[in-house]
Each structure stands twice: as structure tokens, then as C-alpha cells.
Design a protein around this motif. Structure first.
Motif: not given
Length: 492
Positions: A21-23, A25, A52-53, A101-102
């Protein structure tokens, strides 16, 4: 000082998770104490958000590992330790995990945030208009929920009466009291170490900076100066006001109906009143529905027994309130710490918080509980809405009075984590509103002497304890000067 690394096995798990995931957080605590039925304490520990990107996966892993360690470390902060000591729970026996969690929301250029963050409570101890206490209360804010957690300006709604806005008496109130700043997570142009020490990596934005972004377009109304009125649309020239009209008046989306159903169903399953956190986000395309995310549900502190208040109590009381949270009788407080109305200055509330902190520290040495009283919203991070104290600075308060006499224009504090912590600890929170025929007089107490005068804050001590009675069922409270009552009986 060197910082201990996380175990290698944990780092491997985090690395595997980040590969999927790159969403953005949210890293938060998952504690048994936070959701305890007898002492729920939302916001006791820290929450951090990370974008987180980053292009470098090692830097992404470093961000996440830092956030995890800081959440664990928050269990040992003074605020957490002070709360645990005030409960029956043994220090550091609280079982806590860290949850990742996102973040719910969407990206708008360099920022990420949901259109709406909200909190809802099964019980409303500040009912107005046609609302009833058991119909609950709802607080809404543009952007991330940090606004609500910190007790900043939000929009208070009765979910059974979403069109009612008793906190606003006219257009001037909407201009002055509605949200004009919000929190978002920066997704571009952030430093490689992030800003963990500043708003948990969040950035506070002015409404004017986002006036062309979709959430503001959907939630804002426009003030028409020539007409001195507010139109429930963004598509007019003029200052924008976040009043959630499309949601509350026109049901786009039908958020209040959904909240009512959730409060009823979840309270039934929980076996008692609850509070919940949620977000609502605008879809990417117009044909798709809004996305509602339920973030957390926990028990809510509520009164059990009714402390009856008699006519004689009302006649003798030095403080009468028709909006009080708590229940029972308190007869051990002899110390009063209050904001001196004669020396109050709106721009000096941070100084007042420091003065209160010093007095609190002195009283804590001898474990003396005190009555805390002053104008505006206690614990607000906005110094213009009240005294910006945190829990550590008032940990010795046995009862708190919030005076709404026009000195500070702010709505009641319901909804903030600070406020929930106070009520979870069982501290009576008494709102005095002269417009509702409430009253308070701390200047003429019997057998009273000044212990300390800090300029803005006075500390007084009585010969006999005050008698504080709170009727939780009817949201009423009285504070009676026992010394004066005794003198009166002796005279007779």
C-alpha cells in the motif's frame, strides 16, 4: 540520546505491509483502557499520520517505525500517567497495541483529508430547542478529526433535529463562530523527517486556501453582505461559511439519518450509551455515492443515580446550572481556583493556563482537589475560545465550571478528547449560562481566604467544603456554600 530500534521481525512485517500500500496511514493506539466501560478515555495516547508516498521505500519504513515507537512512548507521557493514577487501574497494567490503518479521505493537490469528520454521542447533556438528552449530539468538522479531538471550532448538531442551530442567533454568529481553519495531511513538499512534534504531522490550513477544492464547494454557504444573509450555496460571490447545509438541510448525503440508526443499533449492542467517530468523503465521480467510514465506537460515561436537587438547594446555592454533566454529590472540595473577571484579558489565556498549572502543581503535593471556574471552553487549543489547558495542568480539578457570560464567545466543549477525558474520570462539568437563568457568585463565600493571587488566576480556600450536587438525569447542578449554611442555622 540514542533511540532504540524496533525488533527486526517487526520491521520485516512493516516492510511487507508497506509493499502492498502507498495510501496515507494513521498510526494509533488500541488500548483496553481507552474503551473501558467504567473509564473510557479517548485521546489519552497519541495518533500520528504519515503520507506514505515517498519515492524511497526505506524512508517510508522509517516514517512508519517512528510513528509506531512514538505511539508506544505516549503511554509514559505525564498526561497518560496522571489519568491512570486517578483511576482504580494500576499504573502500566493497561494492555495496549498499535494499530495501523489507512486514512479516510481524498487527495486535493498537495493535501489529503476527508470532507467531513464527525463524532456522535448517545447522550446530549446540552439539549436546546426541541432536542432531548437521549437523542444524542453530533459534532461535524471540515477536514481531519484533529479539529474535534482538540476542541477547536466545529458545528454542533442534534441528529434528530439537523436543521436546528440554536448556537447561532443570527448571521453575525455564523460569521464569527463557524470553522475557518481545518487540518490536512501534506502529501508533497514535506521534510524527510516529517513533523511528528507539530500537530502529529498535520498541517493547519485556512479555509481561504481551499475555497476551490471539492469539499469546501460541497459544504460551504456564502454570506451576502448587501442582504446580510447567508445563501446555502458556494456558487455566489462573497465570504464562504462552512455550515454543512447540503448535508443537514437537504440530506446530501443523509448523514444524520445514518448517525441516528448507528447510535440506536450500536448502543443496543453495547448495552449502554456510546460515542462514535466517523468520516464522510465526496466521491471521485458525481454518479458515485458519498463514502461513510465508521472509525471507532466506544462506551460513553453516563450518570447512573440521580442526585436530587431541592428548592432549598436552589435558594441557598452560590452556583446554579441548568446544563451540567455528571451525577452525584461531592462534599470534599475546599479550594477554588478561578479566573478573576476583573483582570481577564482575551489575549492572555496562555498565561492563565500557566498560572493554573503552577497552582495545580502546588495543590497536587498535598493531594488537594479543587473547583476550577472560568469563562469559555476549557482545554481548547484555540486560545481565543477559552483557557488552553491540557489535562496535566488541571489534573487536580474535582469539578469544573465553564462560564458563558459573553467574556468569551464559544460553544460548549462537548466532543473534544480533553472534554471526554474529564467526564470519563467522573469530574462534574458545569456550564453556567446567565441567559438560561443560571448564576454563579464566588466572591462572597463564607470563611474564605485568598491563598495565592497570580494576577489572572486566584486560589481561595474555605473553612468548610463546598457541597456540589449534580442531577445527571435532568442536567442540573448546584454548588452550596456549606459554611454560610452552617452560620445561617446557628443564627436561627
Amino acid at each position: 540520546m540514542p533511540v532504540a530500534p524496533l525488533p527486526r521481525e517487526i520491521l520485516r512485517h512493516l516492510e511487507t505491509y508497506l509493499a502492498a500500500t502507498d495510501a496515507p496511514l494513521a498510526v494509533r493506539s488500541s488500548s483496553l483502557l481507552e474503551d473501558a466501560v467504567t473509564h473510557p478515555c479517548a485521546g489519552l495516547y497519541k495518533t500520528y499520520m504519515i503520507p506514505n508516498n515517498h519515492a524511497d521505500p526505506d524512508i517510508r519504513l522509517s516514517h512508519l517505525a517512528t510513528a509506531v515507537k512514538l505511539v508506544y512512548a505516549s503511554a509514559y507521557y505525564k498526561k497518560a500517567r496522571a489519568f491512570v493514577r486517578s483511576t482504580t487501574i494500576l499504573p502500566f497494567r493497561d494492555s495496549m497495541a498499535v494499530m495501523i490503518q489507512e486514512v479516510a479521505g481524498s487527495r486535493y493537490k498537495d493535501f489529503f483529508y476527508p470532507a467531513i469528520s464527525g463524532t456522535a454521542h448517545s447522550l446530549n447533556f446540552y439539549p436546546a430547542a426541541n432536542a432531548k438528552a437521549d437523542e444524542g449530539v453530533l459534532n461535524l468538522a471540515l477536514g481531519l478529526g484533529h479539529t474535534l479531538a482538540q476542541g477547536e471550532q466545529s458545528f454542533r448538531v442534534f441528529p434528530k433535529h439537523p436543521r436546528a442551530t440554536p448556537q447561532f442567533s443570527g448571521t453575525r454568529d455564523f460569521l464569527e463562530k463557524t470553522q475557518n481553519r481545518f487540518y490536512a495531511l501534506r502529501m508533497a513538499g514535506y521534510p524527510e523527517t516529517l513533523r511528528f512534534g507539530i500537530c502529529s504531522n498535520l498541517e493547519r490550513r485556512d479555509l481561504a486556501q481551499a475555497v476551490e477544492e471539492a469539499p469546501v464547494k460541497a459544504l460551504a454557504a456564502t454570506y451576502m453582505p448587501a442582504e446580510d444573509r447567508i445563501r446555502d450555496t458556494w456558487y455566489c460571490r462573497g465570504p464562504k461559511i462552512i455550515n454543512f447545509a447540503q448535508v443537514l438541510k437537504y440530506g446530501t448525503p443523509p448523514l444524520t439519518a445514518l448517525v441516528n440508526d448507528l447510535l440506536t443499533a450500536l448502543a443496543h449492542d453495547a448495552g449502554g450509551p456510546i460515542e462514535l467517530e466517523f468520516t464522510a468523503d465526496i466521491p471521485d465521480k458525481s454518479e458515485r455515492p458519498w463514502k461513510i467510514s465508521l472509525l471507532q465506537v466506544r462506551p460513553m460515561s453516563s450518570p447512573r443515580d440521580t442526585s436530587l436537587i431541592t428548592r432549598e438547594d436552589l435558594d441557598e446555592a452560590v452556583c446554579v446550572s441548568t446544563s451540567a454533566l455528571g451525577n452525584g454529590t461531592l462534599d470534599t472540595i475546599r479550594d477554588i481556583v478561578y479566573v478573576n473577571p476583573k483582570t481577564f484579558e482575551g489575549g492572555k489565556t496562555p498565561d492563565m493556563a500557566q498560572q493554573i498549572s503552577r497552582i495545580n502543581a502546588e495543590l497536587a503535593k498535598t493531594n488537594r482537589r479543587f473547583l476550577l471556574a472560568g469563562p469559555g471552553r476549557w482545554g481548547s487549543s484555540d486560545p481565543w475560545l477559552g483557557i488552553p489547558v491540557d489535562w496535566q495542568q488541571i489534573s487536580g480539578a474535582g469539578a469544573i465550571v465553564e462560564i458563558r457570560d459573553g467574556t468569551i464567545h464559544a460553544d460548549a466543549s462537548w466532543g473534544s478528547h480533553f472534554f471526554n477525558t474529564i467526564t470519563a474520570r467522573g469530574v462534574p462539568y458545569i456550564t453556567v449560562n446567565p441567559e438560561a437563568s443560571d448564576r454563579i457568585d464566588l466572591e462572597n463565600l463564607a470563611g474564605c481566604r485568598t491563598v495565592r493571587d497570580e494576577g489572572f488566576i486566584r486560589h481561595m480556600r474555605l473553612n468548610r467544603p463546598l457541597l456540589i450536587k449534580v442531577d445527571g438525569k435532568h442536567s442540573r447542578s448546584v454548588i452550596i456554600d456549606a459554611g454560610k449554611t452552617d452560620n445561617h442555622i446557628q443564627d436561627e
